[in-house]
Design a protein around this motif. Structure first.
Motif, PDB file in Angstrom:
ATOM      1  N   LEU A  29       0.644  -0.801  -0.143  1.00 38.51           N
ATOM      2  CA  LEU A  29       0.062   0.191  -0.735  1.00 38.51           C
ATOM      3  C   LEU A  29       0.630   1.543  -0.313  1.00 38.51           C
ATOM      4  N   THR A  32       2.637   1.698  -3.655  1.00 42.78           N
ATOM      5  CA  THR A  32       1.570   2.212  -3.985  1.00 42.78           C
ATOM      6  C   THR A  32       1.476   3.533  -4.526  1.00 42.78           C
ATOM      7  N   LEU A  33       1.133   4.570  -2.437  1.00 41.61           N
ATOM      8  CA  LEU A  33       1.303   5.770  -2.665  1.00 41.61           C
ATOM      9  C   LEU A  33       2.518   6.062  -2.790  1.00 41.61           C
ATOM     10  N   LEU A  40      -4.816   9.124  -4.183  1.00 40.44           N
ATOM     11  CA  LEU A  40      -5.554   8.025  -4.896  1.00 40.44           C
ATOM     12  C   LEU A  40      -6.638   7.729  -3.895  1.00 40.44           C
ATOM     13  N   GLU A  44      -8.884   3.199  -6.788  1.00 38.62           N
ATOM     14  CA  GLU A  44      -7.465   3.501  -7.179  1.00 38.62           C
ATOM     15  C   GLU A  44      -6.565   2.367  -6.635  1.00 38.62           C
ATOM     16  N   ILE A  45      -5.977   2.466  -5.032  1.00 38.17           N
ATOM     17  CA  ILE A  45      -5.508   1.718  -4.215  1.00 38.17           C
ATOM     18  C   ILE A  45      -5.679   0.554  -5.317  1.00 38.17           C
ATOM     19  N   THR A  49      -2.558  -1.948  -6.720  1.00 34.77           N
ATOM     20  CA  THR A  49      -2.183  -3.308  -5.488  1.00 34.77           C
ATOM     21  C   THR A  49      -2.835  -4.726  -6.388  1.00 34.77           C
ATOM     22  N   ALA A  57      -7.794  -2.393   2.104  1.00 34.74           N
ATOM     23  CA  ALA A  57      -7.401  -1.303   2.180  1.00 34.74           C
ATOM     24  C   ALA A  57      -8.333  -0.416   2.974  1.00 34.74           C
ATOM     25  N   VAL A  61      -5.405   1.633   4.730  1.00 29.86           N
ATOM     26  CA  VAL A  61      -5.744   3.394   4.929  1.00 29.86           C
ATOM     27  C   VAL A  61      -5.977   3.906   6.195  1.00 29.86           C
ATOM     28  N   ARG A  81      -9.854  10.300  -0.833  1.00 26.80           N
ATOM     29  CA  ARG A  81      -8.276  10.200  -1.579  1.00 26.80           C
ATOM     30  C   ARG A  81      -6.938  10.264  -0.630  1.00 26.80           C
ATOM     31  N   TYR A  82      -6.831   9.362  -0.295  1.00 19.46           N
ATOM     32  CA  TYR A  82      -5.464   9.754   0.576  1.00 19.46           C
ATOM     33  C   TYR A  82      -3.925   9.317  -0.562  1.00 19.46           C
ATOM     34  N   GLU A  83      -2.697   9.939   0.334  1.00 18.90           N
ATOM     35  CA  GLU A  83      -1.306  10.176   0.087  1.00 18.90           C
ATOM     36  C   GLU A  83      -0.875  10.133   1.475  1.00 18.90           C
TER      37      GLU A  83
END
Lengths: 148, 148
Positions: A29, A32-33, A40, A44-45, A49, A57, A61, A81-83
């Motif tokens: 994970l 991916t980020l 994302l 999308e994640i 992945t 996920a 997260v 959305r995560y980063e």
DNA sequence: ATGAGTGCAAAGGCTTTGCATTAGG
DNA sequence: CCTAATGCAAAGCCTTTGCACTCAT
């Protein structure tokens, strides 16, 4: 897709602090980020992945947010959305496309940061808030949506 | 809770443009948002607007967003928060409490706006985005959450 | 009169959770 | 070994929608 090991080290340390493990899925994970270099959504994640179940996920997260490794970024819709947290990825701002919802990272500039810090001080003085961070998002049309 | 009639006039005009009516419920909703002077969640809107069913709240908020009277504001959670558009309420920024989620309005200052405009220009030049507006949110603890 | 708006309740979609199984330290 | 993490499926929760009724113009 090589990734600076220092990121993984930092994540591992933060997880260990609260007796959580840096498992294979969590590494994937984070990779991916890190590779995306933009916020994302969960779909999308999951899509980028391999072998990451949706529930993992969401759970990972959440876990990574709790230890300050990941943070949620607001777009224009209500999809999360995560980063990677700025502590790991560096401070930056966002470009949000109001047409397709995509969010892009954009580096912060010293001149702008100074102005934003001034604003923070003013608010602390006037309204009694303790300001710890800021978000500066620019909304508009991405190149793709400008030229359809 | 008297409200400047010019706001109602402006809303009426915008609705009429697309053959929509400025009904009693829509007036109540606009009053609620105008009086609050901060972004409200749907539950908050329903709670502070007598005889407004939840489904009407959602539908009217959507309708008013479509005509540019109301806009959605991101907080820290994924609950939608709504306020009158800046065209009606004036340009401002937000103070977001990371502990309780409350969002407060804070006026924009000319110095800050100049810096933000510069940033917009830089982004347009560098990344091909067409920036139309910005959001500047300051995150921290509200007075209540600082002193529990 | 005529189409938009309303209100209730049911449906939808993303997110969270329970529980048995697997695996990290 | 012992607790955390996983994975599937079921449950939750906010939001949207269908449909018959009412209201605004």
């Amino acid at each position: 897709m090589a990734l600076s090991p220092s990121i993984h080290d930092a994540v591992g340390v933060r997880l260990a602090r609260v007796d959580q493990r840096y498992t294979k899925l969590r590494r994937l994970l984070v990779e991916t980020l890190a590779v995306a270099a933009r916020p994302l959504t969960i779909p999308e994640i999951v899509a980028s992945t391999p072998r990451l179940p949706q529930s993992s996920a969401y759970r990972n997260v959440t876990t990574l947010m709790e230890v300050g490794v990941v943070c949620r970024v607001p777009g224009t819709d209500d999809h999360g959305r995560y980063e990677l947290a700025e502590e790991l990825s560096g401070h930056h701002h966002h470009l949000v496309c109001t047409h397709c919802g995509r969010v892009e990272d954009v580096p912060a500039t010293p001149r702008l940061e100074l102005a934003l810090d001034d604003a923070a001080r003013a608010v602390t003085d006037r309204q009694g808030y303790q300001v710890n961070e800021h978000r500066f998002d620019q909304l508009g049309l991405c190149p793709d949506c400008r030229h359809p």
